[in-house]
Design a protein around this motif. Structure first.
Motif, PDB file in Angstrom:
ATOM      1  N   UNK A  80      -1.687 -15.031   1.954  1.00 35.58           N
ATOM      2  CA  UNK A  80      -0.346 -14.464   2.069  1.00 35.58           C
ATOM      3  C   UNK A  80       0.298 -14.326   0.692  1.00 35.58           C
ATOM      4  N   UNK A  81       0.141 -15.333  -0.151  1.00 40.54           N
ATOM      5  CA  UNK A  81       0.761 -15.268  -1.479  1.00 40.54           C
ATOM      6  C   UNK A  81       0.085 -14.218  -2.352  1.00 40.54           C
ATOM      7  N   UNK A  82      -1.224 -14.022  -2.155  1.00 42.74           N
ATOM      8  CA  UNK A  82      -1.923 -12.962  -2.888  1.00 42.74           C
ATOM      9  C   UNK A  82      -1.408 -11.585  -2.465  1.00 42.74           C
ATOM     10  N   UNK A  83      -1.218 -11.398  -1.157  1.00 45.92           N
ATOM     11  CA  UNK A  83      -0.663 -10.127  -0.663  1.00 45.92           C
ATOM     12  C   UNK A  83       0.752  -9.915  -1.195  1.00 45.92           C
ATOM     13  N   UNK A  84       1.538 -11.007  -1.248  1.00 43.87           N
ATOM     14  CA  UNK A  84       2.914 -10.904  -1.746  1.00 43.87           C
ATOM     15  C   UNK A  84       2.927 -10.505  -3.212  1.00 43.87           C
ATOM     16  N   UNK A  85       2.046 -11.111  -4.007  1.00 44.80           N
ATOM     17  CA  UNK A  85       1.982 -10.766  -5.425  1.00 44.80           C
ATOM     18  C   UNK A  85       1.628  -9.301  -5.612  1.00 44.80           C
TER      19      UNK A  85
END
Length: 795
Positions: free
Chosen positions: A684-689
């Motif tokens: 999720x944090x990779x997608x957000x970045x």
């Protein structure tokens, strides 16, 4: 709370010596058996490497080796972890957050013993009696016919033909799926074109591919004739022809019409498990509706007609599990007393574990990672086995503070039955019940991998480790909140358990959606807003791609890196791609070589040519800032961010992407780490970045972004969310963490309970108003949290 016992010998201790898996730095540790041990530390500190990749992996590997080579051939191959010594291991059972598969025939009932027990109950007590338990199964069809058998008679075998029949519960119309599909033919092909001109619009059906070659060479129609000129029979052969043996290009193959082929290859999978382009095609080309024959129950008329006290098995499967438990409790029949007790215990376990709002007919693929993990716990709670090592990966994920207490009770129950319970956790409420704590760190990635602390929770609190210092962190409620700039209107929402909900979600602010698990939070937000224009939902689902995909390829970071290497060395950028010209010729850029061993598991070994670096030796002679491309891809994000910020390696385009990765708390990830190894929170944090670098999408939906975050990293996340709102985004967060609630501008609380006891908006307002109101479970827990924070908190 019990304390750690005196460690006497191997019967009381799991001993680890010289563990070096992933980033572990030759660590040694002794863990008390039959106790609850919690492993803490920042994301990437080495917790999972120690617990899952070392202790649990070696236990499972040794158990697998007790089977014959033939049986082992059907099991995943496991290498011995990089560790000098492991002593005192017991059988390890991993209860993780992996989804329960994507088979559309799989339900909560089928993945637990509960569904089986319910079918047995109806086969004994159902009226009219229709047969064995399989007569109530939507996965067993009713068929009849005749076959040849060869019974022995006086030493002779005489062939006979006998009639046979199987009575299953499957609905014949929908074949037990509960849905029927209607194809939009214009989405399958362009009737103005011929097959050779590219008439087929189905992904993977180009005339250059194997499917295209089969259709072109089938001989049932002219591939140069426009489809609109096909005869009725030719069109039927194209669309509906059943499996037929043919020869194409000298090869024996099976031809099958487009629609049955699509049904088998695409529609047999759960929608969420499809690759994005396949999912888009299915959404465009196929309309699904509830089966009119069985009304979505999946069961045929016979199975639906058999009832106990006026309730059919379809009715029972559709009940909320908490209600089903009460219904089963009212059945009193001595002839099935043991079965009733086992069924009641199983259903009660669902309720105890906070899943009483589910129904047995709920698709298992629709469960969240946390729900899937708790569902797996059901069978272990009733197990008679003892001295097992249970390994949990953040069991509090997806749980409201109210439910965490129940989860703690369940973990303690497992321990008190004589089991060793190992838990990787971040939540202070879960850490608090540990008998023993092991804190890893001090940092992440190359900055972690050591044991920073071992001991009791009280001693951890008094320690100077990062976890100890943040264990009592509390966030204060905001003094001032942002004013909304508009509203996203939701009217008459009825998805799942929502009870005709009307609510305005404010724009231009940080809006947090709260409520107990199963209250309807995700149904409200994803179901009502997820498909609107300008709304982007960033979830924790798997990122589609091959084993070659990594953060550098996913974020687009590899492009500026390749160009920087190419410019510095006066060569082509393609040399610096392991998927292109720079690939090692032996492993083709995979870094490993796969060896087929017949019926046994395929073995992957590090490529001897490139040593796992994936590139040709000549490519590694080219440097940027003193490092070759393989060394750069091995860097953690934080190190790479510094590397590309200065000197000869200065690359602003790469640095900008790395800044975003660091901002979302992924500074410890290496640029070349396979995406298949990331947790849900990391995905999720990779997608957000990645999304932070995209234009468009002024409304962002985040589902539990604190998943996997250490206490010390939550503050950084709040700063990131503030930055998104200040940049003009409307940020909607579904969250249980009280620090995020306290930091919100606006809270919408769903409840008051779960399932049919939820589905209503029970509060709208600021965090301060929620605390002052105190009428909801969320408000009560937030009030308790910030009250503590008034003494020990952080502003």
């Amino acid at each position: 709370m019990s304390t750690t016992p005196h460690i006497a010998d191997n019967h009381d201790t799991i001993r680890v010596r010289g563990a070096r898996e992933n980033n572990l730095r030759d660590i040694s540790v002794e863990l008390p058996k039959r106790r609850l041990t919690v492993f803490t530390g920042v994301s990437g500190s080495g917790k999972s490497s120690l617990v899952f990749a070392t202790i649990a992996a070696e236990s499972q590997r040794m158990i697998n080796e007790t089977y014959s080579a033939f049986v082992q051939g059907f099991m995943p191959r496991m290498d011995r972890p990089d560790v000098d010594l492991l002593e005192g291991l017991t059988t390890a059972i991993i209860v993780d957050q992996e989804r329960l598969g994507a088979n559309p025939r799989s339900t909560v009932g089928t993945v637990t013993d509960t569904g089986t027990m319910l079918r047995i109950l109806f086969s004994r007590l159902g009226e009219p009696h229709i047969g064995s338990p399989q007569a109530y199964s939507f996965n067993v069809a009713s068929i009849s016919g005749a076959g040849a058998v060869t019974p022995e008679r006086g030493g002779e075998q005489v062939k006979e033909r006998r009639d046979f029949s199987i009575t299953g519960g499957m609905c014949p119309r929908c074949e037990g799926t509960g849905r029927v599909s209607d194809f939009d033919l214009t989405a399958l092909y362009d009737e103005e074109l011929s097959l050779n001109d590219g008439a087929l619009k189905i992904p993977g059906y180009s005339m250059d591919g194997w499917y295209g070659r089969i259709f072109r060479g089938a001989g049932f129609f002219d591939p140069d004739k426009p489809i609109k000129k096909f005869t009725k029979k030719q069109l039927n052969d194209l669309l509906h022809k059943p499996p037929t043996k043919i020869k194409v290009e000298g090869i024996n193959v099976t031809y099958e019409g487009l629609i049955p082929r699509i049904q088998k290859s695409m529609l047999s999978k759960d929608r969420e498990a499809m690759q994005p382009h396949i999912r888009a095609f299915v959404d465009r080309a196929i309309a699904f509706d509830v089966c009119p024959e069985c009304a979505g129950t999946r069961l045929n008329e016979g199975a639906r007609s058999s009832k106990i006290d006026g309730v059919s098995i379809a009715d029972a499967n559709a009940m909320q599990i908490s209600d089903l438990a009460e219904w089963v409790r009212r059945i009193d029949d001595p002839s099935v007393a043991p079965l009733l007790k086992a069924l009641r215990d199983s259903l009660d376990s669902f309720v105890e574990i906070g899943l009483g709002y589910l129904s047995l007919d709920r698709s298992s693929g629709s469960l969240s990672g946390g729900e899937a993990q708790r569902t797996k716990m059901i069978k272990h709670l009733g197990s008679s086995l003892t001295d097992i090592t249970y390994v949990f990966d953040e069991p509090t994920i997806g749980l409201h503070p109210h439910d965490i207490r129940r989860m703690n009770d369940l973990l303690i129950r497992l321990r008190d039955k004589g089991n060793t319970v190992l838990v990787v956790e971040h939540k202070p409420e879960a850490i608090a019940v540990a008998d023993h704590v092991v804190d890893l760190g001090p940092g992440a990635g190359s900055g972690g991998g050591t044991i920073c602390f071992e001991g009791t929770v009280e001693d951890l609190r008094a320690s100077d480790t990062l976890t100890g210092r943040h264990l009592d962190d509390r966030a204060r409620v905001k003094d001032e909140v942002r004013e909304s700039t508009g509203a996203l209107e939701i009217r008459g929402a009825t998805t799942h358990n929502l009870q005709d909900v009307d609510v305005d979600v404010p724009r231009g602010v940080l809006c947090v959606i709260t409520g107990v698990a199963g209250s309807g939070k995700s149904s409200l937000i994803h179901g009502s807003l997820g498909n609107r224009d300008g709304v982007i939902a960033i979830d924790q689902g798997a990122i589609k791609g091959s084993r070659r995909s990594n953060p550098a390829t996913y974020t687009g970071l590899l492009d500026p890196i390749r160009k920087a290497f190419a410019k510095a060395n006066g060569v082509k950028p393609a040399l610096f791609s392991a998927n292109s010209e720079g690939a090692c010729p032996v492993c083709k850029g995979a870094g490993v070589v796969y060896t087929e061993l017949g019926f046994m598991e395929t073995v992957a070994t590090t490529c001897e040519e490139c040593g796992g670096k994936r590139f040709q030796a000549a490519v590694l002679d080219y440097k940027l800032g003193g490092s070759d491309i393989s060394e750069v891809l091995a860097m953690p994000v934080a190190e790479a961010e510094r590397f590309f910020a200065e000197g000869d390696a200065r690359t602003p385009a790469a640095h900008k992407i790395l800044e975003r990765l660091a901002a979302v708390g992924l500074g410890y990830l290496s640029l070349g780490q396979p995406l298949t190894t990331l947790s849900g929170g990391e995905r999720q944090r990779l997608k957000l970045a990645t999304q932070m670098g995209e234009k468009g999408g002024d409304v962002l939906i985040l589902d539990e972004p604190t998943t996997g975050l250490h206490l010390a990293d939550v503050e950084q996340l709040l700063e990131l969310l503030d930055g998104l709102v200040d940049s003009g985004k409307s940020v909607i967060v579904i969250e249980h963490h009280q620090a995020v609630m306290a930091h919100a501008d606006w809270i919408i609380d769903i409840g008051p309970g779960a399932g049919h006891d939820g589905g209503r908006v029970v509060f709208e307002g600021t965090p301060a108003q929620l605390v002052a109101d105190g009428s909801t479970l969320t408000g009560q827990h937030l009030a308790e949290y910030v009250a503590d924070g008034a003494v020990a908190g952080k502003g």
